[in-house]
Scaffold this motif. Structure first.
Motif, PDB file in Angstrom:
ATOM      1  N   LEU A   1       0.842  -1.195   0.000  1.00  0.00           N
ATOM      2  CA  LEU A   1       0.000   0.000   0.000  1.00  0.00           C
ATOM      3  C   LEU A   1       0.877   1.244   0.000  1.00  0.00           C
ATOM      4  O   LEU A   1       1.582   1.513   0.955  1.00  0.00           O
ATOM      5  CB  LEU A   1      -0.905   0.025   1.231  1.00  0.00           C
ATOM      6  N   THR A   2       0.818   1.981  -1.078  1.00  0.00           N
ATOM      7  CA  THR A   2       1.553   3.238  -1.182  1.00  0.00           C
ATOM      8  C   THR A   2       0.551   4.382  -1.020  1.00  0.00           C
ATOM      9  O   THR A   2      -0.662   4.164  -1.054  1.00  0.00           O
ATOM     10  CB  THR A   2       2.245   3.356  -2.551  1.00  0.00           C
ATOM     11  N   GLU A   3       1.063   5.587  -0.865  1.00  0.00           N
ATOM     12  CA  GLU A   3       0.189   6.756  -0.762  1.00  0.00           C
ATOM     13  C   GLU A   3      -0.708   6.886  -1.993  1.00  0.00           C
ATOM     14  O   GLU A   3      -1.877   7.233  -1.895  1.00  0.00           O
ATOM     15  CB  GLU A   3       1.017   8.025  -0.587  1.00  0.00           C
ATOM     16  N   GLU A   4      -0.135   6.582  -3.157  1.00  0.00           N
ATOM     17  CA  GLU A   4      -0.893   6.676  -4.406  1.00  0.00           C
ATOM     18  C   GLU A   4      -2.078   5.714  -4.407  1.00  0.00           C
ATOM     19  O   GLU A   4      -3.193   6.081  -4.793  1.00  0.00           O
ATOM     20  CB  GLU A   4       0.029   6.377  -5.589  1.00  0.00           C
TER      21      GLU A   4
ATOM     22  N   ILE B   1      -3.508   4.307  -1.750  1.00  0.00           N
ATOM     23  CA  ILE B   1      -4.427   4.705  -0.686  1.00  0.00           C
ATOM     24  C   ILE B   1      -5.344   5.822  -1.177  1.00  0.00           C
ATOM     25  O   ILE B   1      -6.555   5.788  -0.950  1.00  0.00           O
ATOM     26  CB  ILE B   1      -3.643   5.120   0.571  1.00  0.00           C
ATOM     27  N   LYS B   2      -4.792   6.789  -1.879  1.00  0.00           N
ATOM     28  CA  LYS B   2      -5.604   7.897  -2.401  1.00  0.00           C
ATOM     29  C   LYS B   2      -6.516   7.442  -3.542  1.00  0.00           C
ATOM     30  O   LYS B   2      -7.679   7.839  -3.621  1.00  0.00           O
ATOM     31  CB  LYS B   2      -4.703   9.026  -2.888  1.00  0.00           C
ATOM     32  N   LYS B   3      -5.984   6.594  -4.424  1.00  0.00           N
ATOM     33  CA  LYS B   3      -6.764   6.130  -5.579  1.00  0.00           C
ATOM     34  C   LYS B   3      -8.046   5.414  -5.156  1.00  0.00           C
ATOM     35  O   LYS B   3      -9.114   5.624  -5.726  1.00  0.00           O
ATOM     36  CB  LYS B   3      -5.910   5.204  -6.445  1.00  0.00           C
TER      37      LYS B   3
ATOM     38  N   ASN C   1      -9.254   5.443  -1.936  1.00  0.00           N
ATOM     39  CA  ASN C   1      -9.828   6.062  -0.736  1.00  0.00           C
ATOM     40  C   ASN C   1      -9.809   5.076   0.448  1.00  0.00           C
ATOM     41  O   ASN C   1     -10.803   4.902   1.161  1.00  0.00           O
ATOM     42  CB  ASN C   1     -11.259   6.543  -1.025  1.00  0.00           C
TER      43      ASN C   1
ATOM     44  N   TRP D   1      -9.030   3.498   4.040  1.00  0.00           N
ATOM     45  CA  TRP D   1      -8.850   3.931   5.426  1.00  0.00           C
ATOM     46  C   TRP D   1      -7.720   3.134   6.035  1.00  0.00           C
ATOM     47  O   TRP D   1      -7.751   1.902   6.028  1.00  0.00           O
ATOM     48  CB  TRP D   1     -10.101   3.671   6.230  1.00  0.00           C
ATOM     49  N   VAL D   2      -6.725   3.825   6.552  1.00  0.00           N
ATOM     50  CA  VAL D   2      -5.605   3.135   7.226  1.00  0.00           C
ATOM     51  C   VAL D   2      -5.482   3.589   8.650  1.00  0.00           C
ATOM     52  O   VAL D   2      -5.997   4.545   9.074  1.00  0.00           O
ATOM     53  CB  VAL D   2      -4.271   3.326   6.510  1.00  0.00           C
TER      54      VAL D   2
END
Length: 66
Positions: free
Chosen positions: A54-57, A59-61, A63, A65-66
């Motif tokens: 899980l990368t930031e990209e 996670i954003k793509k 949406n 929840w972490v």
């Protein structure tokens, strides 16, 4: 971790509620993650390959929840 068959079985509902997305892109094993998306039926989850980091990209793509 879940197999594609397990995800399909978990996602089938007599009410037609499909709460796991992206199952069609899973080849082998997957993990499910909660997203910030919801319907009147509840939280929406995303299935991603088990070995995917899980990368930031990502996670954003999706949406996530972490």
């Amino acid at each position: 971790m879940y197999s594609k068959a397990q995800l399909i079985k978990m996602n089938s509902s007599p009410l037609g509620i499909n709460w796991i997305r992206n199952i069609e892109n899973i080849q082998d094993n997957a993990k499910i993650y909660p997203t910030g998306d919801a319907s009147l039926s509840g939280r929406i989850y995303i299935a991603l390959p088990a070995d995917l980091e899980l990368t930031e990209e990502i996670i954003k793509k999706y949406n996530i929840w972490v």
